[in-house]
Write a protein that holds these residues in place. Sequence first.
Motif, mmCIF file in Angstrom:
data_model
loop_
_atom_site.group_PDB
_atom_site.id
_atom_site.type_symbol
_atom_site.label_atom_id
_atom_site.label_comp_id
_atom_site.label_asym_id
_atom_site.label_seq_id
_atom_site.Cartn_x
_atom_site.Cartn_y
_atom_site.Cartn_z
ATOM 1 N N LEU A 21 4.449 -6.257 46.818
ATOM 2 C CA LEU A 21 5.649 -5.441 46.658
ATOM 3 C C LEU A 21 6.572 -5.489 47.872
ATOM 4 C CD1 LEU A 21 3.921 -2.374 45.002
ATOM 5 C CD2 LEU A 21 5.339 -4.111 43.871
ATOM 6 N N GLY A 22 6.206 -6.284 48.865
ATOM 7 C CA GLY A 22 7.048 -6.428 50.040
ATOM 8 C C GLY A 22 6.904 -5.314 51.063
ATOM 9 N N SER A 23 5.839 -4.533 50.962
ATOM 10 C CA SER A 23 5.612 -3.459 51.917
ATOM 11 C C SER A 23 4.713 -3.948 53.040
ATOM 12 C CB SER A 23 4.955 -2.262 51.231
ATOM 13 O OG SER A 23 4.624 -1.272 52.190
ATOM 14 N N GLU A 24 5.038 -3.547 54.244
ATOM 15 C CA GLU A 24 4.204 -3.882 55.398
ATOM 16 C C GLU A 24 3.377 -2.689 55.862
ATOM 17 O OE1 GLU A 24 6.407 -5.850 58.476
ATOM 18 O OE2 GLU A 24 7.455 -7.112 57.031
ATOM 19 N N VAL A 25 3.432 -1.582 55.117
ATOM 20 C CA VAL A 25 2.708 -0.372 55.485
ATOM 21 C C VAL A 25 1.229 -0.546 55.139
ATOM 22 C CG1 VAL A 25 2.451 2.093 55.072
ATOM 23 C CG2 VAL A 25 4.735 1.074 55.133
ATOM 24 N N ARG A 26 0.404 -0.394 56.135
ATOM 25 C CA ARG A 26 -1.047 -0.434 55.916
ATOM 26 C C ARG A 26 -1.518 1.019 55.827
ATOM 27 N NH1 ARG A 26 -5.127 -4.482 57.066
ATOM 28 N NH2 ARG A 26 -7.133 -3.457 56.908
ATOM 29 N N ILE A 27 -1.947 1.415 54.628
ATOM 30 C CA ILE A 27 -2.326 2.808 54.391
ATOM 31 C C ILE A 27 -3.729 3.080 54.908
ATOM 32 C CG2 ILE A 27 -2.660 4.578 52.623
ATOM 33 C CD1 ILE A 27 -0.585 2.979 50.930
ATOM 34 N N PHE A 28 -4.661 2.185 54.610
ATOM 35 C CA PHE A 28 -6.058 2.335 55.026
ATOM 36 C C PHE A 28 -6.550 1.034 55.631
ATOM 37 C CE2 PHE A 28 -5.623 4.931 51.131
ATOM 38 C CZ PHE A 28 -5.879 6.172 51.669
ATOM 39 N N VAL A 79 -17.473 1.110 41.549
ATOM 40 C CA VAL A 79 -16.928 1.330 42.893
ATOM 41 C C VAL A 79 -15.549 0.683 42.916
ATOM 42 C CG1 VAL A 79 -17.185 0.963 45.366
ATOM 43 C CG2 VAL A 79 -19.223 1.320 43.943
ATOM 44 N N SER A 80 -14.532 1.525 43.100
ATOM 45 C CA SER A 80 -13.155 1.054 43.178
ATOM 46 C C SER A 80 -12.846 0.731 44.640
ATOM 47 C CB SER A 80 -12.209 2.145 42.674
ATOM 48 O OG SER A 80 -10.867 1.751 42.878
ATOM 49 N N HIS A 81 -12.458 -0.490 44.894
ATOM 50 C CA HIS A 81 -12.109 -0.917 46.255
ATOM 51 C C HIS A 81 -10.606 -0.688 46.445
ATOM 52 C CE1 HIS A 81 -16.147 -2.405 46.651
ATOM 53 N NE2 HIS A 81 -15.993 -3.055 45.514
ATOM 54 N N THR A 82 -10.250 0.571 46.510
ATOM 55 C CA THR A 82 -8.861 1.011 46.517
ATOM 56 C C THR A 82 -8.104 0.504 47.733
ATOM 57 O OG1 THR A 82 -9.536 2.943 45.269
ATOM 58 C CG2 THR A 82 -7.388 3.050 46.334
ATOM 59 N N GLY A 83 -8.745 0.490 48.876
ATOM 60 C CA GLY A 83 -8.083 -0.015 50.077
ATOM 61 C C GLY A 83 -7.660 -1.463 49.924
ATOM 62 N N GLU A 84 -8.547 -2.288 49.367
ATOM 63 C CA GLU A 84 -8.216 -3.696 49.146
ATOM 64 C C GLU A 84 -7.061 -3.832 48.161
ATOM 65 O OE1 GLU A 84 -11.781 -5.708 47.937
ATOM 66 O OE2 GLU A 84 -12.844 -5.139 49.770
ATOM 67 N N MET A 85 -7.087 -3.021 47.082
ATOM 68 C CA MET A 85 -6.020 -3.066 46.081
ATOM 69 C C MET A 85 -4.681 -2.686 46.708
ATOM 70 S SD MET A 85 -3.975 -0.830 44.116
ATOM 71 C CE MET A 85 -4.876 0.698 44.148
ATOM 72 N N LEU A 86 -4.666 -1.634 47.529
ATOM 73 C CA LEU A 86 -3.418 -1.208 48.157
ATOM 74 C C LEU A 86 -2.883 -2.268 49.113
ATOM 75 C CD1 LEU A 86 -4.289 2.524 48.813
ATOM 76 C CD2 LEU A 86 -2.579 1.651 47.203
ATOM 77 N N GLU A 87 -3.773 -2.902 49.841
ATOM 78 C CA GLU A 87 -3.359 -3.962 50.768
ATOM 79 C C GLU A 87 -2.760 -5.136 49.996
ATOM 80 O OE1 GLU A 87 -2.682 -5.594 54.506
ATOM 81 O OE2 GLU A 87 -3.302 -3.576 53.966
ATOM 82 N N ARG A 88 -3.441 -5.542 48.936
ATOM 83 C CA ARG A 88 -2.989 -6.670 48.129
ATOM 84 C C ARG A 88 -1.648 -6.361 47.455
ATOM 85 N NH1 ARG A 88 -6.949 -6.584 45.129
ATOM 86 N NH2 ARG A 88 -6.018 -5.535 43.340
ATOM 87 N N THR A 89 -1.537 -5.199 46.826
ATOM 88 C CA THR A 89 -0.312 -4.866 46.100
ATOM 89 C C THR A 89 0.835 -4.562 47.053
ATOM 90 O OG1 THR A 89 -0.982 -2.543 45.851
ATOM 91 C CG2 THR A 89 -1.520 -4.063 44.038
ATOM 92 N N GLY A 90 0.532 -4.043 48.228
ATOM 93 C CA GLY A 90 1.587 -3.823 49.215
ATOM 94 C C GLY A 90 2.269 -5.128 49.575
ATOM 95 N N ILE A 123 -6.611 3.631 35.704
ATOM 96 C CA ILE A 123 -7.569 4.562 36.296
ATOM 97 C C ILE A 123 -7.650 4.323 37.797
ATOM 98 C CG2 ILE A 123 -10.008 5.187 36.437
ATOM 99 C CD1 ILE A 123 -10.163 4.679 33.408
ATOM 100 N N CYS A 124 -7.772 3.053 38.189
ATOM 101 C CA CYS A 124 -7.867 2.726 39.620
ATOM 102 C C CYS A 124 -6.602 3.129 40.355
ATOM 103 C CB CYS A 124 -8.127 1.233 39.807
ATOM 104 S SG CYS A 124 -9.759 0.731 39.273
ATOM 105 N N LEU A 125 -5.442 2.866 39.750
ATOM 106 C CA LEU A 125 -4.194 3.254 40.398
ATOM 107 C C LEU A 125 -4.096 4.769 40.522
ATOM 108 C CD1 LEU A 125 -1.659 0.742 38.837
ATOM 109 C CD2 LEU A 125 -2.538 0.777 41.174
ATOM 110 N N GLY A 126 -4.539 5.488 39.472
ATOM 111 C CA GLY A 126 -4.522 6.948 39.519
ATOM 112 C C GLY A 126 -5.412 7.476 40.619
ATOM 113 N N PHE A 127 -6.621 6.925 40.718
ATOM 114 C CA PHE A 127 -7.522 7.347 41.789
ATOM 115 C C PHE A 127 -6.933 6.990 43.143
ATOM 116 C CE2 PHE A 127 -11.016 7.324 38.590
ATOM 117 C CZ PHE A 127 -11.380 8.639 38.761
ATOM 118 N N GLY A 128 -6.306 5.812 43.227
ATOM 119 C CA GLY A 128 -5.704 5.400 44.491
ATOM 120 C C GLY A 128 -4.596 6.340 44.920
ATOM 121 N N LEU A 129 -3.741 6.717 43.972
ATOM 122 C CA LEU A 129 -2.665 7.650 44.303
ATOM 123 C C LEU A 129 -3.212 9.007 44.702
ATOM 124 C CD1 LEU A 129 -0.071 6.721 41.550
ATOM 125 C CD2 LEU A 129 0.029 6.192 43.992
ATOM 126 N N SER A 130 -4.243 9.477 43.992
ATOM 127 C CA SER A 130 -4.868 10.751 44.360
ATOM 128 C C SER A 130 -5.454 10.673 45.763
ATOM 129 C CB SER A 130 -5.977 11.115 43.371
ATOM 130 O OG SER A 130 -5.435 11.360 42.112
#
Length: 149
Positions: free
Chosen positions: A72-79, A58-69, A4-11
């Motif tokens: 996954l070896g990504s240096e892209v900061r989305i938010f 409350v989904s802390h999507t920004g934190e999740m994206l930073e952590r998973t990036g 659910i969190c990943l789906g909301f994050g992608l949306s």
Amino acid sequence: MRNICLGFGLSLILALNVTGPVAAQSPAITYAFDGSFEDATFSVESAILDAGLVIDYVSHTGEMLERTGQDLGSEVRIFDAADIFLFCSAVVSRRVMEANPMNVAHCPYSIFVADREGEVMIGYRRYPDGIMQEVQALLDSLVQDALGD
């Protein structure tokens, strides 16, 4: 819950490629917030609670994206930051689900707050025409309250 969190994050990622009130093809409606991310999240939380609604999560999507990036070896900061508030309205939900029980697919409702490079925005997903416009009207009303309009 992770899916659910990943789906909301992608949306949220897809939705935030635009700003302002957005064009019809966008999956989300967003508004610029004149203030900090923290002020915006406080305003959204207050608007939801002041309407007599309960925040389920409350989904802390920004934190999740930073952590998973990083994982996954990504240096892209989305938010710089992004949170999604999940909640429901018994009154509106009953009305839309009595009209069509499959509207359960749209529940819970959500409002997001995101900060990209110092630009803070508040938004929500766009809902289908018909009875689900009642949900969209509720979300817009809450966002307008959060914006101070």
